[in-house]
Design an enzyme around this catalytic site. Structure first.
Site, PDB file in Angstrom:
ATOM      1  N   GLY A  46       0.848  -1.347  -0.097  1.00 31.67           N
ATOM      2  CA  GLY A  46      -0.185   0.008   0.007  1.00 31.67           C
ATOM      3  C   GLY A  46       1.002   1.120  -0.051  1.00 31.67           C
ATOM      4  O   GLY A  46       2.088   1.238   0.552  1.00 31.67           O
ATOM      5  N   GLN A  51       2.872  10.085   1.282  1.00 36.24           N
ATOM      6  CA  GLN A  51       4.431   9.226   1.402  1.00 36.24           C
ATOM      7  C   GLN A  51       5.339   9.692   0.285  1.00 36.24           C
ATOM      8  O   GLN A  51       6.457   9.548   0.465  1.00 36.24           O
ATOM      9  CB  GLN A  51       4.276   7.846   1.435  1.00 36.24           C
ATOM     10  CG  GLN A  51       3.784   7.424   2.748  1.00 36.24           C
ATOM     11  CD  GLN A  51       3.527   6.012   2.816  1.00 36.24           C
ATOM     12  OE1 GLN A  51       2.355   5.499   2.150  1.00 36.24           O
ATOM     13  NE2 GLN A  51       4.360   5.139   3.093  1.00 36.24           N
ATOM     14  N   CYS A  91       6.120  -0.361   7.063  1.00 35.05           N
ATOM     15  CA  CYS A  91       5.865   1.034   6.375  1.00 35.05           C
ATOM     16  C   CYS A  91       7.010   1.409   5.517  1.00 35.05           C
ATOM     17  O   CYS A  91       8.000   1.387   6.084  1.00 35.05           O
ATOM     18  CB  CYS A  91       5.376   2.057   7.254  1.00 35.05           C
ATOM     19  SG  CYS A  91       4.713   3.661   6.467  1.00 35.05           S
ATOM     20  N   LEU A  92       6.617   1.628   4.116  1.00 34.48           N
ATOM     21  CA  LEU A  92       7.855   2.000   3.264  1.00 34.48           C
ATOM     22  C   LEU A  92       8.488   3.253   3.930  1.00 34.48           C
ATOM     23  O   LEU A  92       9.755   3.411   3.661  1.00 34.48           O
ATOM     24  CB  LEU A  92       6.946   2.030   1.765  1.00 34.48           C
ATOM     25  CG  LEU A  92       6.581   0.905   1.183  1.00 34.48           C
ATOM     26  CD1 LEU A  92       6.227   1.106  -0.027  1.00 34.48           C
ATOM     27  CD2 LEU A  92       7.735  -0.195   1.199  1.00 34.48           C
ATOM     28  N   HIS A 133      -4.175   1.962   7.754  1.00 33.11           N
ATOM     29  CA  HIS A 133      -3.014   2.436   7.727  1.00 33.11           C
ATOM     30  C   HIS A 133      -2.713   3.500   6.711  1.00 33.11           C
ATOM     31  O   HIS A 133      -2.071   4.534   7.117  1.00 33.11           O
ATOM     32  CB  HIS A 133      -1.971   1.227   7.528  1.00 33.11           C
ATOM     33  CG  HIS A 133      -0.575   1.467   7.470  1.00 33.11           C
ATOM     34  ND1 HIS A 133       0.550   0.914   8.270  1.00 33.11           N
ATOM     35  CD2 HIS A 133       0.221   2.260   6.531  1.00 33.11           C
ATOM     36  CE1 HIS A 133       1.630   1.346   7.722  1.00 33.11           C
ATOM     37  NE2 HIS A 133       1.647   2.058   6.822  1.00 33.11           N
ATOM     38  N   GLU A 134      -3.292   3.298   5.175  1.00 33.71           N
ATOM     39  CA  GLU A 134      -2.976   4.343   4.472  1.00 33.71           C
ATOM     40  C   GLU A 134      -3.760   5.470   4.630  1.00 33.71           C
ATOM     41  O   GLU A 134      -3.233   6.751   4.587  1.00 33.71           O
ATOM     42  CB  GLU A 134      -3.179   3.645   3.214  1.00 33.71           C
ATOM     43  CG  GLU A 134      -2.443   2.376   2.768  1.00 33.71           C
ATOM     44  CD  GLU A 134      -0.777   2.614   2.903  1.00 33.71           C
ATOM     45  OE1 GLU A 134      -0.401   3.794   2.782  1.00 33.71           O
ATOM     46  OE2 GLU A 134      -0.387   1.675   3.154  1.00 33.71           O
ATOM     47  N   HIS A 137      -2.146   7.814   6.847  1.00 37.63           N
ATOM     48  CA  HIS A 137      -0.929   8.537   6.318  1.00 37.63           C
ATOM     49  C   HIS A 137      -1.765   9.948   5.880  1.00 37.63           C
ATOM     50  O   HIS A 137      -0.902  10.955   5.875  1.00 37.63           O
ATOM     51  CB  HIS A 137      -0.312   7.803   5.037  1.00 37.63           C
ATOM     52  CG  HIS A 137       0.667   7.064   5.521  1.00 37.63           C
ATOM     53  ND1 HIS A 137       1.689   7.375   6.092  1.00 37.63           N
ATOM     54  CD2 HIS A 137       0.579   5.492   5.264  1.00 37.63           C
ATOM     55  CE1 HIS A 137       2.654   6.192   6.315  1.00 37.63           C
ATOM     56  NE2 HIS A 137       2.082   5.141   5.775  1.00 37.63           N
TER      57      HIS A 137
HETATM   58 NI    NI Z   1       3.046   3.257   5.664  1.00 35.94          NI
END
Ligand code: NI
Length: 149
Positions: A46, A51, A91-92, A133-134, A137
């Site tokens: 995701g 991000q 998380c990236l 989660h997204e 963000h």
């Molecule tokens: Ni993330």
């Protein structure tokens, strides 16, 4: 298409709140394609526009191993949550760290798809966790914020 730079925690730009997409124009379409390519290359399941330093409410996700089940959520809103689940999240934007985060196990989300059409989806388990989660963000939250509570 292009790979986008992913902001890394604690970059303060991860704290910015994203605004709703008003017009699904070519710029947004290109953003979606670039976000998908960036997510697949990372690789991740995701990615939120926040991000990649774009403050618009756009999320891409793909839980498939073949990377052929892209899901796009524009202006996502969660209308209901049920149950509880705790998943080891990563998380990236937070490389090298995973931690269990409590989330709703099942959610119903309304959003626009890449064609600008409204859809409603009930997601369970990992997809539900990913969407929550997204969306965090997009609201300037990162999963490690939950760890200090
Ligand atoms: Ni993330």
């Amino acid at each position: 298409m292009a790979l986008l730079d992913i902001l890394v925690y604690p970059d303060p730009r991860l704290r910015k709140k994203a605004s709703p997409v008003e017009l699904l124009n070519n710029r947004v379409q290109r953003l979606i394609r670039d976000m998908a390519e960036t997510m697949y290359a990372a690789p991740g399941i995701g990615l939120a526009a926040t991000q990649v330093n774009v403050q618009q409410r756009v999320i891409v996700a793909d839980l498939s191993e073949e990377h052929d089940q892209l899901q796009v959520f524009i202006n996502p809103v969660i209308s209901s949550k049920q149950g509880e689940i705790e998943t080891e999240e990563g998380c990236l934007s937070v490389p090298g760290i995973t931690a269990p985060v409590p989330r709703a196990e099942e959610i119903t989300v309304t959003a626009l798809n890449a064609d600008g059409l409204t859809f409603e989806l009930t997601a369970i388990g990992l997809l539900a966790v990913c969407i929550q989660h997204e969306i965090d963000h997009l609201d300037g939250k990162v999963f490690v914020d939950y760890l200090s509570r």
